[in-house]
Motif scaffolding. Structure first.
Motif, PDB file in Angstrom:
ATOM      1  N   ASP A   3       0.744  -1.601   0.529  1.00 52.48           N
ATOM      2  CA  ASP A   3       0.166  -0.137   0.176  1.00 52.48           C
ATOM      3  C   ASP A   3       0.741   1.009   0.389  1.00 52.48           C
ATOM      4  O   ASP A   3       0.025   2.732   0.402  1.00 52.48           O
TER       5      ASP A   3
ATOM      6  N   GLY B 297       1.512   4.044  -3.479  1.00 54.21           N
ATOM      7  CA  GLY B 297       1.158   4.871  -4.305  1.00 54.21           C
ATOM      8  C   GLY B 297       2.047   5.878  -5.358  1.00 54.21           C
ATOM      9  O   GLY B 297       1.666   6.310  -6.425  1.00 54.21           O
TER      10      GLY B 297
ATOM     11  N   ARG C 198       3.648   6.132 -11.713  1.00 50.97           N
ATOM     12  CA  ARG C 198       2.990   7.532 -11.937  1.00 50.97           C
ATOM     13  C   ARG C 198       3.162   7.516 -13.538  1.00 50.97           C
ATOM     14  O   ARG C 198       2.117   8.881 -14.252  1.00 50.97           O
TER      15      ARG C 198
END
Length: 449
Positions: free
Chosen positions: A319, A322, A326
């Motif tokens: 987790d 993130g 990207r």
């Protein structure tokens, strides 16, 4: 003259004896080949000849020959040889033999490795500190060993080191020392060397002020700096190094020291092209927040150093990924030390077109078929891959290998990773993969004990 001062071995008989006055090796019998008296006989007879009978004295070997011999001997053998005579003792202390040295500092109670003898350390500091150029310290997990390393460093006031490495062979024992004590010892080398080219100080309490001392004295010569896991260094501290050390070729540090400002500093016109940048992305606590690096900063770095290798090691929980992958990142070597999700690997296939090597330690129980195919399509330079606790269908794996072709120089896949399907089973797959690789290939097998 030097030759007259040398101690000669006493007489042929004494030199050939096993007493401590001369080397027993000096009078070993050597084989001399003599042709037979018969005119057409091609066989040769072997006779033993004592070199001492011809007045040969090993103690009188020229120093340049001794130096050449001593350079091939382990340190302990050189020490034994130095006890033979005065000439050999002088050869033992020739500066050329002390330019490179590794101090091994281990405590008998906590390590089975041998340590550098304390008396030898005293001799080095007394007679050879100004000869040392390439030095490393290997310390075990004990604080005493780290303290001993600092004690030696603080005495190298006459040194002019070119490389220095502080290596913890077990847990990082340098971190157990008071920061002021470690910094004081390290800055002695920084101030007095003035020609450091390579510095490896991973897992140490080095801080920003000590890096400023390093830069002030060695900015023109520093080429390699490895300082992962140095919690007392801030982004401003490493930025100071990048701003001043324009000849840096290799840099290794933790992700928290990486910043847009650092990448732009490494991309300035006056900066020499960086060749290797290693970043360790490590989670200290589950749920830790990580900052994002702008794509424009990576682009500037890539324009300035188009051939540089970006090596990233990830030790994160699932987790925590993130902020990563990207946008496009110029990673060439990517290692996942913990489990990574299908989603993250899918983003790798989209945003890492420069990827050369990929290692996935674990993924879970969902097959990575689509992710592998995407990586094969987008990462056209991929030449090495390793998969651990993952799942891939045999058909998808064959398709992946077929797309990458013979450029896959390293293919390490555990047998448990491959899931048989309607096209291939485990007995058939190695033939198909070998055909596309152009060499014999088998999946790795878990060893049985």
């Amino acid at each position: 003259s030097q030759r007259g001062e040398m101690k000669r071995v006493k007489g042929d008989e004494d030199a050939c004896s096993s007493s401590s006055e001369g080397p027993t090796e000096s009078c070993k019998k050597v084989r001399k080949l003599q042709p037979s008296k018969e005119k057409h006989q091609e066989e040769e007879e072997e006779t033993d000849v004592d070199l001492c009978e011809f007045g040969f004295d090993w103690a009188l070997l020229p120093q340049e020959i001794l130096l050449n011999i001593f350079q091939f001997l382990p340190l302990l053998d050189r020490a034994y040889a130095s006890q033979v005579c005065r000439g050999w003792n002088q050869a033992f202390h020739m500066p050329e033999l002390w330019r490179c040295f590794e101090f091994e500092l281990n405590q008998p109670a906590s390590s089975y490795l041998k340590a550098t003898h304390p008396e030898l350390i005293k001799q080095i500091i007394k007679r050879h500190s100004n000869h040392l150029q390439y030095v490393s310290f290997k310390v075990d997990s004990s604080t005493e060993s780290a303290e001993a390393a600092c004690d030696i460093l603080s005495q190298l006031v006459n040194c002019s080191l070119k490389t220095l490495g502080l290596i913890s062979t077990a847990r990082p024992s340098f971190m157990e020392l008071p920061k002021s004590h470690f910094i004081s010892a390290l800055t002695v080398v920084f101030v007095n060397s003035k020609s450091l080219s390579s510095l490896k100080i991973d897992d140490t309490p080095v801080d920003d002020p000590s890096l400023k001392v390093l830069v002030a004295n060695n900015s023109d010569t520093l080429r390699m700096l490895k300082m992962s896991s140095c919690p007392h260094v801030s982004p401003a501290g490493i930025l100071c190094v990048a701003d001043q050390c324009h000849g840096l070729r290799e840099l290794a540090l933790n992700y928290h020291l990486l910043s847009d400002e650092l990448l732009l500093a490494l991309s300035s016109e006056k900066h020499v092209h960086l060749e290797h940048l290693r970043i360790d992305v490590v989670s200290e606590n589950p749920g830790q927040h990580f900052h994002t690096i702008r794509k424009s900063s990576w682009d500037a770095m890539l324009r300035h150093s188009p051939k540089f290798n970006l090596v990233m090691y990830f030790f994160l929980y699932e987790d925590e990924f993130g902020p990563f992958f990207r946008e496009e990142v110029p990673i060439t070597h990517l290692y996942f030390g913990r489990s990574v999700s299908k989603d993250v690997l899918g983003r790798v296939g989209v945003h890492c077109p420069r990827l050369v090597e990929l290692v996935v330690c674990a993924n879970g129980l969902r097959p990575l078929d689509e992710e592998l195919i995407r990586i094969a399509k987008r990462c056209t330079q991929l030449s090495a891959i390793g998969l651990g606790e993952c799942e891939v269908s045999c058909s998808a794996f064959v398709e992946f290998v077929k797309m990458c072709g013979r450029r896959l120089s390293q293919l390490s896949i555990m047998e448990e990773v491959l899931i048989p399907d309607h096209k291939y089973n485990l007995d058939e797959i190695h033939w198909e993969v070998s055909k596309h690789l152009g060499r014999v290939w088998f999946p790795d097998m878990m060893p049985t004990w």
